[in-house]
Design a protein around this motif. Structure first.
Motif, PDB file in Angstrom:
ATOM      1  N   ASP A 199       0.834  -1.210   0.000  1.00 45.55           N
ATOM      2  CA  ASP A 199       0.000   0.000   0.000  1.00 45.55           C
ATOM      3  C   ASP A 199       0.864   1.254   0.000  1.00 45.55           C
ATOM      4  OD1 ASP A 199      -2.247  -1.537  -0.018  1.00 45.55           O
ATOM      5  OD2 ASP A 199      -2.722  -1.279   2.114  1.00 45.55           O
ATOM      6  N   THR A 214       2.505   1.711  -3.424  1.00 41.98           N
ATOM      7  CA  THR A 214       1.501   2.200  -4.369  1.00 41.98           C
ATOM      8  C   THR A 214       1.261   3.687  -4.184  1.00 41.98           C
ATOM      9  OG1 THR A 214       0.409   0.038  -4.473  1.00 41.98           O
ATOM     10  CG2 THR A 214      -0.908   1.960  -5.104  1.00 41.98           C
ATOM     11  N   ARG A 215       1.143   4.141  -2.934  1.00 43.70           N
ATOM     12  CA  ARG A 215       0.933   5.576  -2.689  1.00 43.70           C
ATOM     13  C   ARG A 215       2.112   6.397  -3.197  1.00 43.70           C
ATOM     14  NH1 ARG A 215      -0.776   3.847   2.421  1.00 43.70           N
ATOM     15  NH2 ARG A 215       1.069   4.756   3.419  1.00 43.70           N
ATOM     16  N   LYS A 230       2.061   6.535  -7.023  1.00 47.13           N
ATOM     17  CA  LYS A 230       0.970   7.396  -7.478  1.00 47.13           C
ATOM     18  C   LYS A 230       1.328   8.868  -7.306  1.00 47.13           C
ATOM     19  CE  LYS A 230      -3.292   7.887  -8.979  1.00 47.13           C
ATOM     20  NZ  LYS A 230      -3.682   7.465 -10.337  1.00 47.13           N
ATOM     21  N   THR A 265       1.204   6.918 -11.455  1.00 42.24           N
ATOM     22  CA  THR A 265       0.515   5.665 -11.702  1.00 42.24           C
ATOM     23  C   THR A 265       0.697   4.724 -10.516  1.00 42.24           C
ATOM     24  OG1 THR A 265       2.377   4.446 -12.686  1.00 42.24           O
ATOM     25  CG2 THR A 265       1.109   5.864 -14.156  1.00 42.24           C
ATOM     26  N   THR A 266      -0.197   3.758 -10.425  1.00 43.97           N
ATOM     27  CA  THR A 266      -0.001   2.666  -9.483  1.00 43.97           C
ATOM     28  C   THR A 266       0.973   1.668 -10.106  1.00 43.97           C
ATOM     29  OG1 THR A 266      -1.771   1.311 -10.409  1.00 43.97           O
ATOM     30  CG2 THR A 266      -2.388   2.937  -8.733  1.00 43.97           C
ATOM     31  N   GLN A 300      -0.780  -0.058 -13.033  1.00 48.25           N
ATOM     32  CA  GLN A 300      -0.918   0.838 -14.181  1.00 48.25           C
ATOM     33  C   GLN A 300       0.422   1.024 -14.892  1.00 48.25           C
ATOM     34  OE1 GLN A 300      -2.505   4.224 -12.098  1.00 48.25           O
ATOM     35  NE2 GLN A 300      -4.643   3.658 -12.491  1.00 48.25           N
ATOM     36  N   TYR A 301       1.496   1.083 -14.132  1.00 49.94           N
ATOM     37  CA  TYR A 301       2.831   1.222 -14.715  1.00 49.94           C
ATOM     38  C   TYR A 301       3.147   0.013 -15.589  1.00 49.94           C
ATOM     39  CZ  TYR A 301       7.836   2.370 -14.871  1.00 49.94           C
ATOM     40  OH  TYR A 301       9.106   2.701 -15.292  1.00 49.94           O
TER      41      TYR A 301
END
Length: 291
Positions: free
Chosen positions: A216, A219-220, A223, A228-229, A232-233
């Protein structure tokens, strides 16, 4: 560090280059110039003012004086001062950005055989006033001066290539000396890991194990600093590779899906259409029609 942000293309265009030794008592005259004047001091100190801001440009420092802004020497040189200068022009007005805010890791779309124009997302970053590595920059400046001293139709292109190399070296210096916060460093480390493993099945557990942070939090950080997460990357990398394979090979959609790490061809088709507005098959047909 404050940097100038230029939209490219077009690249800055070369005007002239030079080297001089200013004697004690010499002082730059006042002018408002229509070109950018990039100064690099090898020895001594040059005292320059631009509008209401004063800069003492000492050994190993550089300063970009901006087109259209008044500048002058606010104080005379006190010793022999060796100076390189490069004049260039650029159509767009630069933006200002702090070094630590430059999105070095932001993803950009790659050009394809379908494109008729270069991407408008690209940027060039030049330090406004900074210390630089003369061991890296001086050989380029010397080469530019040498070409300029015997300029002819046969070597003119080399001069423009050297200007691009010089600015690339300045930008690399800007990136090298950046000291990102821990969250930005983690985001870059995560992106670097994904750059190496994007063809493999996507698992946040691999990131956690490699970077020793919770998924988590990773991911933050991605972003916030890359936009991007992690998923998504990875999907961006896979779909860009799919575009390349669609345009440069005769592989079928299932084979392309497998090569890009997407196990289900139907899922790849849905992702591709959502991202680019048409299916992989329609994209390939459009490319062939243009040929």
């Amino acid at each position: 560090m404050l940097c100038l942000e230029f939209t490219i293309p077009p690249l800055p265009q070369f005007v002239t280059v030079g080297f001089a030794v200013w004697s004690p008592g010499d002082r730059h005259f006042a002018r408002t110039f229509g070109v950018y004047d990039l100064l690099v001091v090898k020895r001594g100190t040059l005292y320059m003012a631009e509008q209401d801001r004063e800069y003492a440009v000492g050994p190993g420092k550089m300063l970009v004086l901006e087109a259209g802004l008044p500048h002058e020497g606010y104080r005379s040189c006190e010793e022999d001062t060796e100076i390189y200068w490069v004049h260039f022009i650029h159509d767009g007005k630069p933006a200002y950005i702090r070094q630590e805010e430059i999105p070095w890791s932001s993803l950009l779309s790659r050009g394809t055989v379908e494109d008729e124009e270069p991407s408008a997302q690209q940027r060039l970053y030049l330090p406004k006033f900074a210390s630089v590595d003369l061991e890296v920059l001086e050989p380029i400046l010397q080469e530019m001066n040498e070409i300029h001293s015997r300029l002819n139709a046969g070597n003119a292109l080399r001069l423009h290539v050297q200007l691009a190399a010089f600015m690339a070296a300045l930008q690399e210096e800007c990136a090298r000396t950046a000291l990102p916060e821990p969250a930005a460093r983690l985001a870059r480390a995560a992106a670097a890991y994904l750059d190496q493993h994007w063809r493999e099945p996507f698992q946040l557990a691999g990131l956690q194990e490699e970077l020793h942070f919770q998924a988590d939090y990773i991911t933050r950080c991605m972003k916030q600093h890359i936009g991007t997460t992690p998923l998504q990357y990875v999907l961006h990398l896979r779909l860009e590779e799919a575009k390349k394979l669609l345009g440069g090979t005769v592989l079928g959609i299932p084979e392309i899906a497998e090569r890009t790490g997407i196990r289900d061809p139907n899922y790849m088709t849905r992702l591709f259409k959502a991202r680019f507005g048409l299916t992989p098959g329609a994209y390939r047909r459009r490319l062939r029609h243009r040929e």
